[in-house]
Design an enzyme around this catalytic site. Sequence first.
Site, PDB file in Angstrom:
ATOM      1  N   GLY A  10       0.820  -1.214   0.000  1.00 17.09           N
ATOM      2  CA  GLY A  10       0.000   0.000   0.000  1.00 17.09           C
ATOM      3  C   GLY A  10       0.851   1.260   0.000  1.00 17.09           C
ATOM      4  O   GLY A  10       2.086   1.205   0.028  1.00 17.09           O
ATOM      5  N   ASP A  33      -1.888 -12.454   5.470  1.00 16.83           N
ATOM      6  CA  ASP A  33      -3.257 -11.954   5.611  1.00 16.83           C
ATOM      7  C   ASP A  33      -3.432 -11.611   7.090  1.00 16.83           C
ATOM      8  O   ASP A  33      -3.460 -12.502   7.949  1.00 16.83           O
ATOM      9  CB  ASP A  33      -4.249 -13.038   5.171  1.00 16.83           C
ATOM     10  CG  ASP A  33      -5.699 -12.615   5.380  1.00 16.83           C
ATOM     11  OD1 ASP A  33      -5.943 -11.546   5.991  1.00 16.83           O
ATOM     12  OD2 ASP A  33      -6.589 -13.367   4.941  1.00 16.83           O
ATOM     13  N   TRP A  58      -8.455  -2.307   5.687  1.00 24.25           N
ATOM     14  CA  TRP A  58      -9.520  -2.094   4.707  1.00 24.25           C
ATOM     15  C   TRP A  58      -9.621  -0.586   4.531  1.00 24.25           C
ATOM     16  O   TRP A  58     -10.023   0.126   5.451  1.00 24.25           O
ATOM     17  CB  TRP A  58     -10.832  -2.664   5.246  1.00 24.25           C
ATOM     18  CG  TRP A  58     -11.990  -2.484   4.318  1.00 24.25           C
ATOM     19  CD1 TRP A  58     -12.494  -1.311   3.840  1.00 24.25           C
ATOM     20  CD2 TRP A  58     -12.793  -3.520   3.739  1.00 24.25           C
ATOM     21  NE1 TRP A  58     -13.552  -1.536   3.002  1.00 24.25           N
ATOM     22  CE2 TRP A  58     -13.763  -2.891   2.924  1.00 24.25           C
ATOM     23  CE3 TRP A  58     -12.786  -4.917   3.831  1.00 24.25           C
ATOM     24  CZ2 TRP A  58     -14.719  -3.610   2.222  1.00 24.25           C
ATOM     25  CZ3 TRP A  58     -13.741  -5.627   3.127  1.00 24.25           C
ATOM     26  CH2 TRP A  58     -14.690  -4.985   2.328  1.00 24.25           C
ATOM     27  N   ASP A  99      -8.596  10.396  10.300  1.00 26.45           N
ATOM     28  CA  ASP A  99      -9.436  11.555  10.640  1.00 26.45           C
ATOM     29  C   ASP A  99     -10.921  11.205  10.595  1.00 26.45           C
ATOM     30  O   ASP A  99     -11.742  11.921  11.172  1.00 26.45           O
ATOM     31  CB  ASP A  99      -9.140  12.714   9.679  1.00 26.45           C
ATOM     32  CG  ASP A  99      -9.267  12.331   8.212  1.00 26.45           C
ATOM     33  OD1 ASP A  99      -8.993  11.162   7.865  1.00 26.45           O
ATOM     34  OD2 ASP A  99      -9.629  13.209   7.401  1.00 26.45           O
ATOM     35  N   TYR A 122     -16.321   2.571   7.848  1.00 26.10           N
ATOM     36  CA  TYR A 122     -14.852   2.629   7.850  1.00 26.10           C
ATOM     37  C   TYR A 122     -14.348   3.341   9.112  1.00 26.10           C
ATOM     38  O   TYR A 122     -13.489   2.827   9.831  1.00 26.10           O
ATOM     39  CB  TYR A 122     -14.371   3.358   6.592  1.00 26.10           C
ATOM     40  CG  TYR A 122     -12.888   3.703   6.598  1.00 26.10           C
ATOM     41  CD1 TYR A 122     -11.924   2.723   6.405  1.00 26.10           C
ATOM     42  CD2 TYR A 122     -12.465   5.019   6.803  1.00 26.10           C
ATOM     43  CE1 TYR A 122     -10.574   3.046   6.412  1.00 26.10           C
ATOM     44  CE2 TYR A 122     -11.121   5.348   6.802  1.00 26.10           C
ATOM     45  CZ  TYR A 122     -10.181   4.359   6.611  1.00 26.10           C
ATOM     46  OH  TYR A 122      -8.843   4.673   6.625  1.00 26.10           O
ATOM     47  N   TRP A 148      -6.141  11.833   4.475  1.00 29.39           N
ATOM     48  CA  TRP A 148      -6.054  12.210   3.064  1.00 29.39           C
ATOM     49  C   TRP A 148      -4.661  11.885   2.494  1.00 29.39           C
ATOM     50  O   TRP A 148      -3.976  12.742   1.941  1.00 29.39           O
ATOM     51  CB  TRP A 148      -6.373  13.697   2.895  1.00 29.39           C
ATOM     52  CG  TRP A 148      -7.780  14.088   3.213  1.00 29.39           C
ATOM     53  CD1 TRP A 148      -8.686  13.393   3.988  1.00 29.39           C
ATOM     54  CD2 TRP A 148      -8.465  15.274   2.786  1.00 29.39           C
ATOM     55  NE1 TRP A 148      -9.871  14.086   4.053  1.00 29.39           N
ATOM     56  CE2 TRP A 148      -9.772  15.243   3.331  1.00 29.39           C
ATOM     57  CE3 TRP A 148      -8.098  16.363   2.011  1.00 29.39           C
ATOM     58  CZ2 TRP A 148     -10.695  16.252   3.124  1.00 29.39           C
ATOM     59  CZ3 TRP A 148      -9.031  17.370   1.798  1.00 29.39           C
ATOM     60  CH2 TRP A 148     -10.307  17.316   2.340  1.00 29.39           C
TER      61      TRP A 148
HETATM   62  N1  NAP Z   1      -5.238   6.582   2.426  1.00 34.21           N
HETATM   63  C1  NAP Z   1      -5.703   7.478   3.289  1.00 34.21           C
HETATM   64  O1  NAP Z   1      -6.195   8.561   2.900  1.00 34.21           O
HETATM   65  C2  NAP Z   1      -5.627   7.220   4.768  1.00 34.21           C
HETATM   66  C3  NAP Z   1      -6.035   8.242   5.640  1.00 34.21           C
HETATM   67  C4  NAP Z   1      -5.978   7.998   7.006  1.00 34.21           C
HETATM   68  C5  NAP Z   1      -5.523   6.788   7.491  1.00 34.21           C
HETATM   69  N2  NAP Z   1      -5.147   5.826   6.630  1.00 34.21           N
HETATM   70  C6  NAP Z   1      -4.717   4.538   7.175  1.00 34.21           C
HETATM   71  O2  NAP Z   1      -3.364   4.309   6.829  1.00 34.21           O
HETATM   72  C7  NAP Z   1      -3.149   2.902   6.649  1.00 34.21           C
HETATM   73  C8  NAP Z   1      -2.513   2.625   5.314  1.00 34.21           C
HETATM   74  O3  NAP Z   1      -3.236   3.317   4.299  1.00 34.21           O
HETATM   75  P1  NAP Z   1      -2.745   3.371   2.780  1.00 34.21           P
HETATM   76  O4  NAP Z   1      -3.118   4.699   2.246  1.00 34.21           O
HETATM   77  O5  NAP Z   1      -1.347   2.883   2.662  1.00 34.21           O
HETATM   78  O6  NAP Z   1      -3.767   2.294   2.179  1.00 34.21           O
HETATM   79  P2  NAP Z   1      -3.621   1.329   0.934  1.00 34.21           P
HETATM   80  O7  NAP Z   1      -2.746   1.932  -0.096  1.00 34.21           O
HETATM   81  O8  NAP Z   1      -5.026   0.934   0.591  1.00 34.21           O
HETATM   82  O9  NAP Z   1      -2.857   0.081   1.570  1.00 34.21           O
HETATM   83  C9  NAP Z   1      -3.490  -0.832   2.421  1.00 34.21           C
HETATM   84  C10 NAP Z   1      -2.859  -2.168   2.141  1.00 34.21           C
HETATM   85  O10 NAP Z   1      -3.435  -3.137   3.032  1.00 34.21           O
HETATM   86  C11 NAP Z   1      -3.620  -4.328   2.285  1.00 34.21           C
HETATM   87  N3  NAP Z   1      -4.585  -5.186   2.930  1.00 34.21           N
HETATM   88  C12 NAP Z   1      -5.928  -5.031   2.995  1.00 34.21           C
HETATM   89  N4  NAP Z   1      -6.472  -6.067   3.673  1.00 34.21           N
HETATM   90  C13 NAP Z   1      -5.441  -6.877   4.026  1.00 34.21           C
HETATM   91  C14 NAP Z   1      -5.359  -8.103   4.724  1.00 34.21           C
HETATM   92  N5  NAP Z   1      -6.447  -8.715   5.206  1.00 34.21           N
HETATM   93  N6  NAP Z   1      -4.138  -8.649   4.931  1.00 34.21           N
HETATM   94  C15 NAP Z   1      -3.031  -8.039   4.455  1.00 34.21           C
HETATM   95  N7  NAP Z   1      -3.039  -6.893   3.773  1.00 34.21           N
HETATM   96  C16 NAP Z   1      -4.240  -6.313   3.561  1.00 34.21           C
HETATM   97  C17 NAP Z   1      -4.072  -3.843   0.931  1.00 34.21           C
HETATM   98  O11 NAP Z   1      -3.910  -4.860  -0.019  1.00 34.21           O
HETATM   99  P3  NAP Z   1      -4.840  -4.872  -1.334  1.00 34.21           P
HETATM  100  O12 NAP Z   1      -4.385  -3.700  -2.161  1.00 34.21           O
HETATM  101  O13 NAP Z   1      -4.549  -6.195  -1.922  1.00 34.21           O
HETATM  102  O14 NAP Z   1      -6.259  -4.708  -0.847  1.00 34.21           O
HETATM  103  C18 NAP Z   1      -3.121  -2.672   0.701  1.00 34.21           C
HETATM  104  O15 NAP Z   1      -1.908  -3.079   0.124  1.00 34.21           O
HETATM  105  C19 NAP Z   1      -4.519   2.242   6.879  1.00 34.21           C
HETATM  106  O16 NAP Z   1      -4.620   1.860   8.219  1.00 34.21           O
HETATM  107  C20 NAP Z   1      -5.491   3.376   6.605  1.00 34.21           C
HETATM  108  O17 NAP Z   1      -6.736   3.170   7.284  1.00 34.21           O
HETATM  109  C21 NAP Z   1      -5.173   6.013   5.265  1.00 34.21           C
END
Ligand code: NAP
Length: 276
Positions: A10, A33, A58, A99, A122, A148
């Site tokens: 991710g 996983d 997720w 957030d 979420y 974001w």
């Molecule tokens: N993006 C945002 O704006 C944002 C904002 C605030 C907080 N966050 C938090 O920051 C963290 C990382 O976000 P990110 O932006 O890096 O998200 P991301 O790009 O969607 O990465 C999340 C990763 O987790 C993997 N994943 C999902 N379910 C899984 C499972 N059961 N086992 C192993 N891997 C799994 C996904 O794989 P797949 O691609 O195969 O599904 C993806 O590679 C998360 O906790 C998110 O809630 C994100």
Amino acid sequence: MTVLVTGAGGQIGRAALRVLGDRGVGLGRADLDVTDAAAVMAAVAAHRPAVILHCAAWTDVDGAESDPAGAIRANVAANRHVARAAFEHGARLVTLSTDFVFDGAKGAPYVESDPTGPLSVYGETKLQGEEAALEEHPDGTWVVRTAWVYDETPGNFPGLIRRLAAERDVLRVVTDQIGSPTYAGHLAPVLVDLPERVPPGVRHVAGSGAATRREWAEAVLAAAGRGVHVEGATSDEFPTPARRPAYSALASEHPDTPVLPDWRSGVEACMAGFTP
Ligand SMILES: NC(=O)c1ccc[n+]([C@@H]2O[C@H](COP(=O)([O-])OP(=O)(O)OC[C@H]3O[C@@H](n4cnc5c(N)ncnc54)[C@H](OP(=O)(O)O)[C@@H]3O)[C@@H](O)[C@H]2O)c1
């Protein structure tokens, strides 16, 4: 010191692994996983990390509305599994939250002690995930709420804006959602160091300042050298399954929390390395 990164495929996981270099061990979904408690325990036992940076989650905000059970497994149960394994094996845990745990009614930057009130599945599952991790490993968990998040890859908001700008002369982007755009390349160095710098608990770490989605889009287009006009719109014009907070900029009430650069410099740094 080994840092084990879950969700290595991710945005934040990739950025963290770039910062960590040889210190990082990245496990993508195919390797681990995180909803599988036994597999999580085995992975932590095998790698014996000093720190686990738990980025797997997720993150499909709208998709969670139609599959709450899936979001609970990935955001609540998995956080518990990872925190339990960290506790059992003496690792510190840095886990990400959002957030979207807030309802957006405050109208000023949210700090760590502000009351939560998620509007979406979420947000609710991320909040329960925070609580699960802190319950399992209270003295060794750092919950980082960020917002974001984007990087150089196309599948995020700046990527969408660039793609639409290639197709249209005028874009309509909402002005009634305000938040803290956060460049993964600015966030990652803070995440990997946080346990060395501050006591455990909840911390807000996001791009400094606040922007409407329209301002964010305009900054992306300016950095990309695209002269496309951006008109203001309201969220009513773009209905989505999940409700999002109207105002969810983040700030920290703790003076020792690392501060990220201004959100605009994040956009500029990111766009310099954007892959079309
Ligand atoms: N993006 C945002 O704006 C944002 C904002 C605030 C907080 N966050 C938090 O920051 C963290 C990382 O976000 P990110 O932006 O890096 O998200 P991301 O790009 O969607 O990465 C999340 C990763 O987790 C993997 N994943 C999902 N379910 C899984 C499972 N059961 N086992 C192993 N891997 C799994 C996904 O794989 P797949 O691609 O195969 O599904 C993806 O590679 C998360 O906790 C998110 O809630 C994100």
